[in-house]
Design a protein around this motif. Structure first.
Motif, PDB file in Angstrom:
ATOM      1  N   ASP A 155     -35.801  27.470  23.864  1.00  0.00           N
ATOM      2  CA  ASP A 155     -35.189  28.677  23.319  1.00  0.00           C
ATOM      3  C   ASP A 155     -36.258  29.746  23.116  1.00  0.00           C
ATOM      4  O   ASP A 155     -37.439  29.427  22.944  1.00  0.00           O
ATOM      5  CB  ASP A 155     -34.584  28.367  21.940  1.00  0.00           C
ATOM      6  CG  ASP A 155     -33.092  28.104  22.011  1.00  0.00           C
ATOM      7  OD1 ASP A 155     -32.585  27.811  23.103  1.00  0.00           O
ATOM      8  OD2 ASP A 155     -32.437  28.186  20.944  1.00  0.00           O
ATOM      9  N   ASP A 157     -36.221  31.916  20.452  1.00  0.00           N
ATOM     10  CA  ASP A 157     -36.445  32.191  19.020  1.00  0.00           C
ATOM     11  C   ASP A 157     -37.202  31.051  18.359  1.00  0.00           C
ATOM     12  O   ASP A 157     -36.753  30.451  17.378  1.00  0.00           O
ATOM     13  CB  ASP A 157     -35.108  32.448  18.311  1.00  0.00           C
ATOM     14  CG  ASP A 157     -34.102  31.316  18.511  1.00  0.00           C
ATOM     15  OD1 ASP A 157     -34.250  30.538  19.481  1.00  0.00           O
ATOM     16  OD2 ASP A 157     -33.178  31.205  17.689  1.00  0.00           O
ATOM     17  N   SER A 212     -32.359  23.365  22.212  1.00  0.00           N
ATOM     18  CA  SER A 212     -33.473  24.322  22.190  1.00  0.00           C
ATOM     19  C   SER A 212     -34.733  23.840  22.878  1.00  0.00           C
ATOM     20  O   SER A 212     -35.653  24.631  23.091  1.00  0.00           O
ATOM     21  CB  SER A 212     -33.842  24.683  20.750  1.00  0.00           C
ATOM     22  OG  SER A 212     -32.724  25.153  20.061  1.00  0.00           O
ATOM     23  N   LYS A 289     -33.572  34.150  12.340  1.00  0.00           N
ATOM     24  CA  LYS A 289     -33.208  35.467  12.835  1.00  0.00           C
ATOM     25  C   LYS A 289     -31.875  35.877  12.245  1.00  0.00           C
ATOM     26  O   LYS A 289     -31.099  35.034  11.799  1.00  0.00           O
ATOM     27  CB  LYS A 289     -33.136  35.448  14.367  1.00  0.00           C
ATOM     28  CG  LYS A 289     -32.049  34.522  14.939  1.00  0.00           C
ATOM     29  CD  LYS A 289     -32.095  34.523  16.449  1.00  0.00           C
ATOM     30  CE  LYS A 289     -30.933  33.773  17.104  1.00  0.00           C
ATOM     31  NZ  LYS A 289     -30.801  32.353  16.791  1.00  0.00           N
TER      32      LYS A 289
END
Ligand code: UDP
Ligand code: MN
Length: 297
Positions: A155, A157, A212, A289
């Motif tokens: 991922d 993030d 992820s 986030k």
């Protein structure tokens, strides 16, 4: 399979003898019932592994999607990767983006390269997330197979906070989701509607794997992503979408195609304060986030 075929002969090395009667960890499962290692801190000697993988001149690709606003995650992700990801090995970063112009400049160490791959974006964030499978599959066949031995697919993030090295590499690997590594089958957030191709009955499932971070040889990742993409398309034709999107199809894949290595939640953690008794190293952690501010932007 290069793991079996390649002849590796090591030089003299000094290290503590493995003790058959004293396992390095007794608080966590170190091997699956199908005899795949589960990678926890303390369970491996990185010097032995590095010596083996250096002899094979292993090349590792890190794939990441930075579509739309997610381009802002590239600087922290790649800068921390330079500090902690496969240090001393040959690494290619593959950044899939629709905003190549906004790609930050990252200083790379010797033997490391960055390639920006321009790809289309999708309107819904769920489609952006799911279509990663299709794009990784296509690029595996036409490009990655000629450039690297292994792929690590992550991922955007996320950031590295501690070492992530060749201990993770294997034919095909998944990662224990930080929120479910101690959970029961019925607690796993698998797809429970029989109409979906991602359906997993409540009395099946080994672990709940994170979407992820997964990977393997290019061939292993090609098979995995091809399966997940096809199951997603089947659902699309039937007007159904799995509850956790690509992660649900990934969990379905691993149920019937067992991973050859499983990474502990050290490789998919969150920057919770302090160090736990189970999680001794926060190696790869997600960045909190604001989903509404960053998705679909
Ligand atoms: N992603 C992206 N742009 C988007 C939405 C998602 O690049 O607009 C990619 C990105 O790599 C992201 C991944 O898809 O990390 C999965 O989405 P997200 O991280 O938002 O899912 P979560 O981890 O929060 O479930
Ligand atoms: Mn994410």
């Amino acid at each position: 399979r290069m793991e079996l075929l390649e002849d590796v002969s090591l030089k003299r090395m000094l290290y503590e003898k493995p003790d058959t009667l004293k396992p390095p960890r007794t608080d966590v499962l170190l091997v699956t019932p199908w005899l795949a290692p589960i990678v926890w801190d303390g369970s491996f000697n990185i010097d032995i592994l590095n010596a083996q993988f250096h002899q094979r001149h292993v090349r590792i690709g890190l794939t990441v999607f930075a579509i739309k606003k997610y381009i802002v995650f590239m600087k922290p992700l790649l800068e921390t990767a330079e500090k902690f990801f496969m240090v001393g090995h040959k690494v290619n970063y593959y950044v899939f983006t629709d905003r190549a112009k906004e790609m930050p400049n990252i200083t790379l160490a010797n033997g490391r390269q960055l390639e920006v791959l321009e790809v289309p974006s999708y309107k819904r964030w769920q489609d952006v997330s799911m279509r990663r499978m299709e794009m990784i599959r296509d690029y595996s066949q036409k490009k990655f197979i000629n450039e690297v031995d292994y792929l690590v697919c992550v991922d955007a993030d996320m950031k590295f906070m501690d070492e992530v090295g060749v201990e993770i590499l294997s034919d095909v690997f998944g990662t224990l989701h930080r929120a479910f590594y101690g959970a029961s089958r019925t607690q796993f957030p698998n797809e429970r509607r029989k109409a979906s191709a991602a359906y997993i009955p409540p009395d099946e499932g080994d672990f709940y794997y994170s979407g992820s971070i997964f990977g393997g040889t290019v061939e292993g990742v090609h098979k995995l992503t091809n399966f997940c993409h096809h199951e997603m398309l089947t659902d699309k034709e039937n007007n159904i979408e799995a509850i956790w999107h690509d992660e649900s199809y990934l969990n379905k894949y691993f149920l019937y195609h067992k991973p050859t290595k499983v990474l502990s939640a050290e490789y998919h953690w969150e920057n919770y304060p302090g160090v736990g008794t189970i999680i001794k190293k926060k190696r790869f952690v997600l960045i909190r986030k604001n989903d509404t501010a960053i998705r679909n932007k």
